[in-house]
Design an enzyme around this catalytic site. Structure first.
Site, PDB file in Angstrom:
ATOM      1  N   GLN A   1     -11.242   2.070  -0.790  1.00  0.00           N
ATOM      2  CA  GLN A   1     -10.111   1.182  -0.509  1.00  0.00           C
ATOM      3  C   GLN A   1      -9.217   1.725   0.597  1.00  0.00           C
ATOM      4  O   GLN A   1      -8.324   1.025   1.049  1.00  0.00           O
ATOM      5  CB  GLN A   1      -9.312   0.915  -1.794  1.00  0.00           C
ATOM      6  N   GLY A   2      -9.445   2.987   1.005  1.00  0.00           N
ATOM      7  CA  GLY A   2      -8.689   3.533   2.129  1.00  0.00           C
ATOM      8  C   GLY A   2      -7.396   4.209   1.744  1.00  0.00           C
ATOM      9  O   GLY A   2      -6.506   4.385   2.570  1.00  0.00           O
ATOM     10  N   SER A   3      -7.292   4.639   0.481  1.00  0.00           N
ATOM     11  CA  SER A   3      -6.023   5.247   0.044  1.00  0.00           C
ATOM     12  C   SER A   3      -5.739   6.559   0.761  1.00  0.00           C
ATOM     13  O   SER A   3      -4.582   6.846   1.073  1.00  0.00           O
ATOM     14  CB  SER A   3      -6.016   5.451  -1.468  1.00  0.00           C
TER      15      SER A   3
ATOM     16  N   SER B   1      -4.620  -1.971  -8.444  1.00  0.00           N
ATOM     17  CA  SER B   1      -3.853  -2.007  -7.190  1.00  0.00           C
ATOM     18  C   SER B   1      -2.510  -1.289  -7.344  1.00  0.00           C
ATOM     19  O   SER B   1      -1.507  -1.698  -6.778  1.00  0.00           O
ATOM     20  CB  SER B   1      -3.605  -3.455  -6.750  1.00  0.00           C
TER      21      SER B   1
ATOM     22  N   ALA C   1       5.686  -1.736   1.131  1.00  0.00           N
ATOM     23  CA  ALA C   1       4.301  -2.091   0.784  1.00  0.00           C
ATOM     24  C   ALA C   1       4.100  -2.203  -0.724  1.00  0.00           C
ATOM     25  O   ALA C   1       4.853  -1.661  -1.519  1.00  0.00           O
ATOM     26  CB  ALA C   1       3.345  -1.046   1.343  1.00  0.00           C
TER      27      ALA C   1
ATOM     28  N   GLY D   1      -5.633  -4.529  -3.482  1.00  0.00           N
ATOM     29  CA  GLY D   1      -7.088  -4.453  -3.662  1.00  0.00           C
ATOM     30  C   GLY D   1      -7.708  -5.593  -4.445  1.00  0.00           C
ATOM     31  O   GLY D   1      -8.898  -5.865  -4.327  1.00  0.00           O
ATOM     32  N   GLU D   2      -6.907  -6.270  -5.271  1.00  0.00           N
ATOM     33  CA  GLU D   2      -7.462  -7.325  -6.122  1.00  0.00           C
ATOM     34  C   GLU D   2      -7.014  -8.720  -5.725  1.00  0.00           C
ATOM     35  O   GLU D   2      -7.629  -9.712  -6.131  1.00  0.00           O
ATOM     36  CB  GLU D   2      -7.004  -7.084  -7.573  1.00  0.00           C
TER      37      GLU D   2
END
Ligand code: FES
Ligand code: FES
Lengths: 162, 757
Positions: free
Chosen positions: B490-492, B530, B711, B715-716
C-alpha cells in the site's frame, strides 16, 4: 525416497553452472539454491506468471518446469536485467509509472514485457493486454502496468533511433 | 528557531516513487517466502476432510516411517508446549492443531516435519484420521436456529469489554449479537407513505495474496524469533507470549515486505503453529501454504442483509437492518466486523429512526475475517441496491433521491456521532458530474443494452487503537524511522517517510524506514482498516516533531541564535567534536473515543474519522449471454489530503478492481463443506482483460483536520460502491434486479429469462 538425483550443467544468466538435482525438483526451487528469488512460486499451476523465466530464450513457468530438464540449456532470470548495475528500460518504466504495489508479481510482468517488446516494439493496448493475460496481479496494478509497457516501448524506440 | 529546514518542505503531497521500487523491479525485495535458515525443517499440514466431526483416531505411523521425515505432530503433542492451545484476536476458540473436534474441511489436524519439503508433502498423504461425523451447518441464517452447534461454549478473549457478556454462553452459534436503537422505527414505519423491504446476499471469497501465507519460527535460548508475512507483528508477539506464558520481550516478530495481504495476514494465522513446533523440536520450522491451502485458512464473510425502510415525502424516515455474517468455524475478527462495520449498515443517509441487529455466526466453513473493507462492501452492496430500488419504485432519479437523503456534514450518523470532515456530498457530486448524469445516455441497440449506476458508501475507522513511532537522527544528519506498520504494497513506508521528511525538512528519499521487528520497532495495533495513514501517520509526525524540538534545544544549548542555518550534522559535530550522537524522537498516538452504550449502541464519538468512497459505472449487457462489460468506471474518494497522490491513485484502482472480481465472478464453491474451486484454475481473480475499457479515479478536495497534514486512510474506500453500482447499472440496462453476488453471466441471463417469463 529413492535417489533420483542427477548432476546437470546449464547456463544461468550467462554463466556456466552445475547442480545436483532430484527428479521431482522444479526450476523455481533450483533457482532458490542459487540465491535467486525473483522467480517465485505463487499458484504453482502455471496460472499466475510469478515464476516466469526464460529457457533458451523462451518464457516458461518455472513452477511447471522440472529442474533436470534444463540440463544443457540456458536459463535467464529477472536478476540478469540489471547485471551491469543499471536498470533495464522496462524496469525503469515500471518504477516511473508506479506499476506495482506489493511487487510479488513484478518480476514476471517485467520478464514478459521484455519478451513482448522484443516481438512487437510498438504494441497497442489490445496487444499489451493479450500478451500479459497470463500474468496475474492481485494488487491489480493493471492500468499502471499498461502505461509502463507503453512508456518502455516509447523510450526503447527513441533510444534505438538515436 | 528552525535549524532543521535546509530543504524546503513540500515532501507531503508529492508523488515520491516507492522507496523500495528498485528492489521490487529487480526481484530482490525481501519476503519471508524467500527465507531459509540453517537447520530449518519444512512442514506440511494434514487437514480435515469432514466439515464437522469428533476425532476418533489419527494414524501417523506410515508417515513417520517415510525416510527423511523428522517428526509428525498432532494436537495432543502441541499441549506439551502450550497446555491451553487456543488462540484468536476476539475469541480464544481456535486450536493450534485440532483437538477433540474438527469444525471445517481443511482444518489443520497434524503436521509432518522434514528437511526436504517434498518429503513432507509426500509423507502427509500417508496420514489417516477417523472421525465421528456430526451434523454441519453452512448457512449464516440457518446457523441462528440450527441444531448443529459449532462451539459448545463461547470463549471471548477478554480483551474487548463489549464481548464480556458472551463469556460462557452455551449451545449457540451466535458469536456476537450487536444492536443499535435510535428513535422509534415502528412509529416511523406506521406513519410512512411507503415501506420497502429487501434481502441481499453476498458470497464467500478469498484474498489470494500472491505470496501465500508463510511463517518461520526459530527457537533461541529462552526466546523465540518468528519471521512472518504478517500485517500485525505487535499482535503476534502479544498472542504468542500469552500462549506460552512468557513476557513479551522473549518473543521477537520480524516482518519484511509482504507479497500482498488485504486482511488475510492479520492477527494470528500460522504463527502459533510454527512457534509450538519450533519449541517442540528445538529447530527452526517453516510453514509455507500453497495457494489452495489459503482458501482453508481465511476468507471474506458471506452475508445476508435484510433491510426495511419507510419513506415519507421522498425522505427516508426509518430503517431496520438485520445483518447475518457467516464467520465460519472460528471467530477470527468476525465479531469486530459485526459491530464496527455493523453500525454503518443504514448507509450515509440522514435517518432519524434506526434499528440495527448484526449477528456474527459460527458455521462449518473455513473461517472468515477481515478483507479490504472489513464488512463495509457487503453492507454497501445491500443498502445502495435498496436505495436504488426505492428510487425506482418512487420514480425519482436515483441521484436526486440520494441528494434528498444524504448525511450532511455536522448531522448525526445512526450512532449519534456527528459527521465531521466527511465529504459524502462531494464524492457523490464528483461522480455525477464526471458521468454527465443529467445528459441523455446511449442505451444500446439490439441484444446489447447499456445502463449506468451509482453507489456511495462510508466507513468508520476501527477505534480506539494505538500507534507508536521512533525517529532517530544520526550524527551525520541522516535519519531512520522505526515503526511496526507493515508495507504490504500500500506504500506506507513511502508515505510515512514523507511525513518525516516534511516535518524535519529533509528529502523523503533520505529517510530510511526500519521494517517491523518487535525487538526494535515500537508497538502498532496492526496494519488494517486503512488506519495507518491516520494513526501511525500522527505518531510519526509527533516523533519527528519531538526530534525536531530536541535539535532546536540542542542548537539553543550551543548558543546558536534562532534561525541559524546549522543542520543537524553540524550541531552534532559542534556538540561532540566529531560525527557522533543521536537524537531520538518518540511519538505515540491514540485518538479519543467513546464506546457505544451496550443497550442502544449509541455514542457521540464512535470514530476518529470517516472514509468515503463511491463508484459510477457505465455497462453493456449482452442479453443473449448475460455477459456484462464495464465500459467505464469512475471511482471517487475522500481521503483528506493525499500524502502521495500517485500511490493513492494506485490504491483506488487496485481496490475497485479487486471488488470488481468479488462482484462479477469470485466465489468459493462448496460441496458438503469442501471448497471445490480452491485454485486459480477454477477460482478466477481479475486479470488484465477484466480491466474496464476506461477507469478514472478521483480524489475529492477535502481535509481531515485531525489527520497528519490533513490526510486519512484510503486503502479500502474505492471498494465500497463497486458492487451495487454494477447491479444498479444492470437494472438500468435490462430491467432485472440481482440481489445475490456474484453477478455472473449465468445469473444475469437467468434473470433476463425469468423476466421474459
Ligand atoms: S507459480 Fe508458476 S505460474 Fe503461478
Ligand atoms: S503488485 Fe502485488 S500482486 Fe502485483
Amino acid at each position: 525416497m529413492d535417489d533420483t538425483s542427477r548432476q546437470i550443467r546449464f547456463t544461468l544468466n550467462g554463466r556456466p553452472v552445475t547442480a545436483r538435482v532430484e527428479s521431482h525438483l522444479d526450476l523455481v526451487d533450483l533457482l532458490r539454491r542459487f540465491d535467486l528469488f525473483g522467480a517465485r512460486e505463487s499458484c504453482g499451476q502455471g496460472l499466475c506468471g510469478c515464476c516466469t523465466v526464460l529457457v533458451d530464450g523462451v518464457a516458461v513457468s518455472g513452477c511447471l518446469t522440472l529442474a533436470q530438464l534444463v540440463d544443457g540449456r540456458s536459463v535467464t532470470t529477472v536478476e540478469s536485467l540489471d547485471e551491469g548495475g543499471a536498470l533495464s528500460p522496462v524496469q525503469q518504466a515500471f518504477i516511473d509509472e508506479g506499476a506495482f504495489q506489493c511487487g510479488f508479481c513484478t518480476p514476471g510482468f517485467v520478464m514478459m514485457t521484455h519478451e513482448l517488446l522484443k516481438e512487437n516494439p510498438d504494441p497497442d493496448e489490445a496487444a499489451i493486454r493479450d500478451y500479459l493475460a497470463g500474468n496475474l496481479c492481485r494488487c491489480a496494478a493493471y492500468p499502471e502496468i499498461i502505461r509502463a509497457v507503453q512508456t518502455a516501448a516509447t523510450r526503447m524506440k527513441t533510444a534505438q533511433a538515436a | 528557531m528552525n535549524v532543521m529546514r535546509p530543504m524546503p518542505a513540500g515532501q507531503v503531497g508529492r508523488s515520491v516513487p516507492r522507496l523500495e521500487a528498485r528492489e521490487k523491479v529487480t526481484g530482490r525485495a525481501d519476503y519471508v517466502h524467500n527465507l531459509v535458515v540453517p537447520g530449518m525443517l519444512y512442514t506440511k499440514v494434514f487437514r480435515s476432510t469432514v466439515p464437522h466431526g469428533r476425532i476418533v483416531s489419527i494414524d501417523t505411523s506410515a508417515a513417520e516411517a517415510v525416510e527423511g521425515v523428522y517428526r509428525v505432530v498432532t494436537g495432543e503433542d502441541i499441549r506439551k508446549v502450550v497446555p491451553e492451545p487456543y488462540y484468536g484476536p476476539a475469541f480464544h476458540d481456535q486450536p493450534v492443531l485440532a483437538l477433540d473436534k474438527v469444525r471445517h474441511v481443511g482444518e489443520p489436524v497434524a503436521v509432518v516435519l522434514a528437511e526436504d519439503p517434498y518429503v513432507a508433502a509426500e509423507a502427509v498423504q500417508l496420514i489417516t484420521a477417523e472421525y465421528e461425523e456430526l451434523e454441519p451447518v453452512f448457512d449464516e441464517v440457518e446457523a441462528v436456529t440450527s441444531r448443529a452447534v459449532v462451539h459448545e461454549v463461547l470463549k471471548p478473549a477478554g480483551t474487548f469489554p463489549d464481548l464480556k457478556h458472551l463469556v460462557g454462553r452455551r449451545d449457540t452459534n451466535v458469536a456476537l449479537d450487536y444492536q443499535l436503537r435510535r428513535g422509534d422505527v415502528d412509529a416511523a414505519f406506521a406513519a410512512a407513505d411507503r415501506v420497502f423491504e429487501h434481502e441481499f446476499r453476498t458470497q464467500q471469497t478469498m484474498h489470494t495474496p500472491l505470496e501465500p501465507m508463510v511463517s518461520l519460527a526459530i527457537p533461541g535460548h529462552e526466546s523465540l524469533t518468528i519471521h512472518t508475512a504478517s500485517q500485525s507483528p505487535s499482535f503476534v508477539r502479544i498472542e504468542i507470549a500469552r500462549l506460552l506464558g512468557w513476557p513479551e520481550n522473549r518473543v521477537r516478530v520480524v516482518v519484511p515486505h509482504l507479497g500482498g495481504g488485504f486482511g488475510a495476514k492479520l492477527y494470528i494465522k500460522l504463527e502459533a503453529l510454527v512457534a509450538c513446533l519450533a519449541l517442540l523440536v528445538r529447530r527452526p520450522v517453516k510453514l509455507s501454504l500453497t495457494m489452495e491451502e489459503q482458501f482453508y485458512t481465511i476468507s471474506k464473510h458471506a452475508s445476508t442483509f435484510r433491510i426495511r425502510s419507510s419513506v415519507k415525502d421522498g425522505k427516508i424516515t426509518g430503517r431496520r437492518c438485520e445483518v447475518f455474517w457467516n464467520g465460519g468455524a472460528y471467530a477470527d475478527i468476525g465479531p469486530r466486523v459485526t459491530q464496527k462495520s455493523g453500525f454503518t449498515a443504514p448507509g450515509p443517509y440522514d435517518i432519524d429512526n434506526v434499528s440495527i441487529d448484526s449477528y456474527a455466526l459460527y458455521t462449518n466453513r473455513p473461517p472468515a475475517g477481515a478483507l479490504r473493507g472489513f464488512g463495509i462492501p457487503q453492507l454497501v452492496w445491500a443498502y445502495e441496491s435498496h436505495t436504488d430500488l426505492i428510487a425506482r419504485e418512487l420514480e425519482i432519479d436515483p441521484v436526486e433521491f440520494r441528494r434528498n437523503n444524504i448525511l450532511r456534514e455536522g448531522r448525526e450518523q445512526a450512532t449519534g456521532t456527528a459527521m465531521k470532515d466527511a465529504a459524502i456530498e462531494a464524492v457523490l457530486e464528483d461522480i455525477v458530474a464526471r458521468m454527465d448524469w443529467s445528459k441523455p445516455f446511449d442505451r444500446g441497440t439490439g441484444p446489447l443494452r447499456r445502463g449506468r449506476g451509482i453507489a456511495i458508501g462510508f466507513k468508520a475507522s476501527i477505534s480506539p487503537t494505538t500507534s507508536v513511532a521512533i525517529v532517530n537522527v544520526y550524527g551525520d544528519g541522516s535519519s531512520s524511522l522505526y515503526l511496526s506498520t507493515v508495507d504490504m504494497g500500500q506504500g506506507s513506508d513511502t508515505a510515512m517517510a514523507q511525513i518525516v521528511g516534511e516535518t524535519l525538512g529533509i528529502e523523503t528519499e533520505n529517510v530510511k524506514v526500519i521494517h517491523p521487528d518487535t525487538d526494535v520497532t515500537p508497538y502498532d495495533m496492526a496494519t488494517l482498516g486503512s488506519r495507518s495513514t491516520f494513526h501511525m501517520g500522527n505518531a510519526v509526525k509527533l516523533a519527528a516533531q519531538h526530534a525536531r524540538d530536541q535539535l532546536d534545544a540542542l542548537a539553543r544549548s550551543l548558543g546558536l541564535p534562532p534561525g541559524t542555518n546549522y543542520g543537524p550534522k553540524d550541531l552534532f559535530k559542534k556538540k561532540y567534536g566529531m560525527q557522533a550522537g543521536n537524537i531520538v524522537g518518540v511519538g505515540s498516538y491514540i485518538p479519543d473515543y467513546k464506546s457505544p452504550d451496550p443497550a442502544t449502541g449509541l455514542s457521540d464519538n464512535v470514530t476518529p474519522f470517516w472514509m468515503i468512497g463511491g463508484t459510477g459505472v457505465e455497462i453493456e449487457v449482452d442479453t443473449e449471454t448475460g455477459h456484462v462489460r464495464i465500459l467505464r468506471m469512475v471511482n471517487a474518494v475522500d481521503c483528506g489530503r493525499p500524502l502521495n497522490p500517485k500511490i493513492v491513485e494506485t490504491q483506488l484502482s487496485g481496490a475497485a478492481l479487486m471488488q470488481l472480481g468479488f462482484t462479477l465472478f469470485e466465489n468459493m464453491e462448496y460441496d458438503n463443506g469442501q471448497v471445490t474451486n480452491a485454485s486459480f484454475a477454477d477460482y478466477k481473480i481479475p486479470g488484465i482483460h477484466d480491466l474496464p475499457a476506461r477507469i478514472e479515479n478521483d480524489i475529492v478536495e477535502a481535509e481531515q483536520k485531525s489527520g497528519p497534514y490533513g490526510a486519512k486512510g484510503v486503502g479500502e474506500s474505492a471498494t465500497f460502491g463497486v458492487s451495487p453500482a454494477i447491479a444498479n447499472a444492470i437494472h438500468d440496462a435490462v430491467g432485472v434486479r440481482l440481489t445475490e453476488m456474484p453477478l455472473t453471466p449465468e445469473a444475469v441471463f437467468r434473470a433476463i429469462r425469468a423476466q421474459k417469463g
